[in-house]
Design a protein around this motif. Sequence first.
Motif, PDB file in Angstrom:
ATOM      1  N   ARG A  41       0.909  -1.358  -0.125  1.00  0.00           N
ATOM      2  CA  ARG A  41      -0.104  -0.022   0.046  1.00  0.00           C
ATOM      3  C   ARG A  41       0.867   1.448  -0.091  1.00  0.00           C
ATOM      4  N   TRP A  42       0.202   2.401  -0.341  1.00  0.00           N
ATOM      5  CA  TRP A  42       0.927   3.842  -0.730  1.00  0.00           C
ATOM      6  C   TRP A  42       0.374   4.500   0.614  1.00  0.00           C
ATOM      7  N   HIS A  43       1.156   4.836   1.476  1.00  0.00           N
ATOM      8  CA  HIS A  43       0.857   5.899   2.562  1.00  0.00           C
ATOM      9  C   HIS A  43       0.959   7.260   2.357  1.00  0.00           C
ATOM     10  N   HIS A  44       0.051   7.874   1.356  1.00  0.00           N
ATOM     11  CA  HIS A  44       0.302   8.951   0.613  1.00  0.00           C
ATOM     12  C   HIS A  44       0.100  10.309   1.858  1.00  0.00           C
ATOM     13  N   PRO A  45       0.742  11.232   1.898  1.00  0.00           N
ATOM     14  CA  PRO A  45       0.782  12.127   3.187  1.00  0.00           C
ATOM     15  C   PRO A  45      -0.334  12.948   2.917  1.00  0.00           C
ATOM     16  N   VAL A  46      -1.006  12.987   1.748  1.00  0.00           N
ATOM     17  CA  VAL A  46      -2.407  13.682   1.555  1.00  0.00           C
ATOM     18  C   VAL A  46      -3.509  12.921   1.428  1.00  0.00           C
ATOM     19  N   GLN A  47      -3.385  11.925   0.425  1.00  0.00           N
ATOM     20  CA  GLN A  47      -4.451  11.268   0.125  1.00  0.00           C
ATOM     21  C   GLN A  47      -4.660   9.870   0.744  1.00  0.00           C
ATOM     22  N   GLY A  48      -3.812   9.686   1.747  1.00  0.00           N
ATOM     23  CA  GLY A  48      -3.889   8.671   2.736  1.00  0.00           C
ATOM     24  C   GLY A  48      -3.584   7.245   2.074  1.00  0.00           C
ATOM     25  N   LEU A  49      -4.065   6.265   2.784  1.00  0.00           N
ATOM     26  CA  LEU A  49      -3.766   4.837   1.943  1.00  0.00           C
ATOM     27  C   LEU A  49      -4.139   4.696   0.531  1.00  0.00           C
ATOM     28  N   ILE A  50      -3.523   4.282  -0.124  1.00  0.00           N
ATOM     29  CA  ILE A  50      -3.832   4.131  -1.523  1.00  0.00           C
ATOM     30  C   ILE A  50      -3.749   2.483  -2.052  1.00  0.00           C
ATOM     31  N   SER A  51      -4.612   2.106  -2.676  1.00  0.00           N
ATOM     32  CA  SER A  51      -4.433   0.595  -2.995  1.00  0.00           C
ATOM     33  C   SER A  51      -3.587   0.381  -4.084  1.00  0.00           C
ATOM     34  N   PRO A  52      -3.063  -0.928  -4.055  1.00  0.00           N
ATOM     35  CA  PRO A  52      -1.912  -1.192  -5.390  1.00  0.00           C
ATOM     36  C   PRO A  52      -2.469  -0.924  -6.702  1.00  0.00           C
ATOM     37  N   ASP A  53      -3.882  -1.540  -6.853  1.00  0.00           N
ATOM     38  CA  ASP A  53      -4.452  -1.303  -8.047  1.00  0.00           C
ATOM     39  C   ASP A  53      -4.426   0.023  -8.622  1.00  0.00           C
ATOM     40  N   ALA A  54      -4.163   1.196  -7.883  1.00  0.00           N
ATOM     41  CA  ALA A  54      -4.519   2.514  -7.992  1.00  0.00           C
ATOM     42  C   ALA A  54      -2.745   3.075  -8.481  1.00  0.00           C
ATOM     43  N   PHE A  55      -1.877   2.457  -8.047  1.00  0.00           N
ATOM     44  CA  PHE A  55      -0.445   2.941  -8.395  1.00  0.00           C
ATOM     45  C   PHE A  55       0.289   1.958  -9.160  1.00  0.00           C
ATOM     46  N   ILE A  56       0.186   0.473  -8.926  1.00  0.00           N
ATOM     47  CA  ILE A  56       1.051  -0.218  -9.463  1.00  0.00           C
ATOM     48  C   ILE A  56       1.253  -0.298 -11.152  1.00  0.00           C
ATOM     49  N   PRO A  57       0.050   0.034 -11.763  1.00  0.00           N
ATOM     50  CA  PRO A  57       0.191   0.024 -13.286  1.00  0.00           C
ATOM     51  C   PRO A  57       0.855   1.338 -13.784  1.00  0.00           C
ATOM     52  N   LEU A  58       0.891   2.466 -13.009  1.00  0.00           N
ATOM     53  CA  LEU A  58       1.516   3.460 -13.416  1.00  0.00           C
ATOM     54  C   LEU A  58       3.275   3.243 -13.022  1.00  0.00           C
ATOM     55  N   ALA A  59       3.324   2.547 -12.039  1.00  0.00           N
ATOM     56  CA  ALA A  59       4.761   2.160 -11.552  1.00  0.00           C
ATOM     57  C   ALA A  59       5.482   1.219 -12.466  1.00  0.00           C
ATOM     58  N   GLU A  60       4.641   0.405 -13.012  1.00  0.00           N
ATOM     59  CA  GLU A  60       5.147  -0.470 -14.319  1.00  0.00           C
ATOM     60  C   GLU A  60       5.530   0.499 -15.526  1.00  0.00           C
ATOM     61  N   ASP A  61       4.415   1.246 -15.960  1.00  0.00           N
ATOM     62  CA  ASP A  61       4.521   2.060 -17.078  1.00  0.00           C
ATOM     63  C   ASP A  61       5.916   2.946 -16.928  1.00  0.00           C
ATOM     64  N   THR A  62       6.412   3.170 -15.908  1.00  0.00           N
ATOM     65  CA  THR A  62       7.475   3.917 -15.624  1.00  0.00           C
ATOM     66  C   THR A  62       8.807   3.365 -15.510  1.00  0.00           C
TER      67      THR A  62
ATOM     68  N   ASN B 165       4.456 -10.753  -4.605  1.00  0.00           N
ATOM     69  CA  ASN B 165       3.781 -10.580  -5.942  1.00  0.00           C
ATOM     70  C   ASN B 165       4.927  -9.924  -6.681  1.00  0.00           C
ATOM     71  N   LEU B 166       5.171 -10.428  -7.827  1.00  0.00           N
ATOM     72  CA  LEU B 166       6.206  -9.769  -8.817  1.00  0.00           C
ATOM     73  C   LEU B 166       5.371  -9.153  -9.932  1.00  0.00           C
ATOM     74  N   SER B 167       5.750  -8.277 -10.414  1.00  0.00           N
ATOM     75  CA  SER B 167       5.191  -7.669 -11.864  1.00  0.00           C
ATOM     76  C   SER B 167       5.945  -8.189 -12.829  1.00  0.00           C
ATOM     77  N   PRO B 168       5.263  -8.381 -14.151  1.00  0.00           N
ATOM     78  CA  PRO B 168       5.894  -8.955 -15.143  1.00  0.00           C
ATOM     79  C   PRO B 168       7.275  -8.017 -15.555  1.00  0.00           C
ATOM     80  N   VAL B 169       7.000  -6.508 -15.289  1.00  0.00           N
ATOM     81  CA  VAL B 169       7.847  -5.701 -15.612  1.00  0.00           C
ATOM     82  C   VAL B 169       9.111  -6.049 -15.023  1.00  0.00           C
ATOM     83  N   GLN B 170       9.052  -6.383 -13.775  1.00  0.00           N
ATOM     84  CA  GLN B 170      10.357  -6.943 -12.975  1.00  0.00           C
ATOM     85  C   GLN B 170      10.883  -8.236 -13.401  1.00  0.00           C
TER      86      GLN B 170
END
Length: 286
Positions: A70-91, A125-130
Amino acid sequence: NADQAMYAVKNAGRKNFRFYSRALHDAIHTRLRMIRHLRKALEENQFVLYYQPIVSLKTGHLTRMEALVRWHHPVQGLISPDAFIPLAEDTGLIVPIGNWIAKEAITQLAYWRQKYNPELKMAINLSPVQLRSQEFEDIPWIHDLQSKGLNGEAVTIEITEGLLLNSETRVNHNLKMIHQIGIQIAIDDFGTGYSSLAYLRKFNIDFLKIDRSFVEDLKGVGFELCTAIIAMAHSLGLGVIAEGVETEEQEKLLTELECDYMQGYLYSKPLPADEIEKLLVLPYIR
Ligand code: C2E
Ligand code: MG
Ligand code: MG
Ligand code: MG
């Protein structure tokens, strides 16, 4: 959000050129900001691992844990992996983030092993990108395992079927390396992707995780699908883990089908390490 804006972009068409450029501008802006924040999150240690128990049906023991980021965002709070893993993969940021996840999960496992259960196993969990990245060839966290006195058998990696579809040289190599050091391989969300079943043997897969959607539908066609998956897995010598078990009734049906392991809200939601520890002191959790 960015996805909605991108969708708007695609649907805007030529007639709405002004809207198009505005939406596109916004989408790009949002995306760039998110990428900046993701980078910063890594530097500032804003990721946290939650853990969910996996229960042996035969013994009722909590024998495995799955690490879920999970991503403990300082402003948005707890963010679930589905909301940031795809972007982490793209980049490509998933590579350093994934390394952090593995190190953290291994450290936690070593601690729990010496404190509660020397045989506990950890699923990561391992991403295909890894697995497609060159850097993965020496398995960046192998030294973490060794320095904690753990052998590969302590860890299972979870991958998805799509990764195995095209038989890519580097993926094949990396999975072989993984297996050589004794790490086990589970296919996550099994049954939802495109797969030729031949890969189960070719890659020495150890576990199938039945997708939650089939468990949810155990009173419908899910029952036949679970029956078939479990029979096939067992005849190939693979273990089966059912995901998303929420009710006693599902547990009962899966027990009758001789599923090996269960995971789901019936036992526990994913929780931070200190909160999941109360389950580790129990002799069995079902
Ligand atoms: P997954 O690996 O298939 O994980 C199972 C998801 O189902 C988790 O969602 C978990 O919280 C949820 N779940 C477990 N039991 C139940 C249940 O009984 N009912 C319901 N409705 N849901 C249940 P989560 O934690 O949001 O993770 C979503 C996905 O994000 C994961 O699916 C995985 O594909 C990805 N992910 C999570 N952590 C990592 C990570 O560390 N690395 C990578 N690459 N991907 C990750
Ligand atoms: Mg998983
Ligand atoms: Mg899954
Ligand atoms: Mg999933």
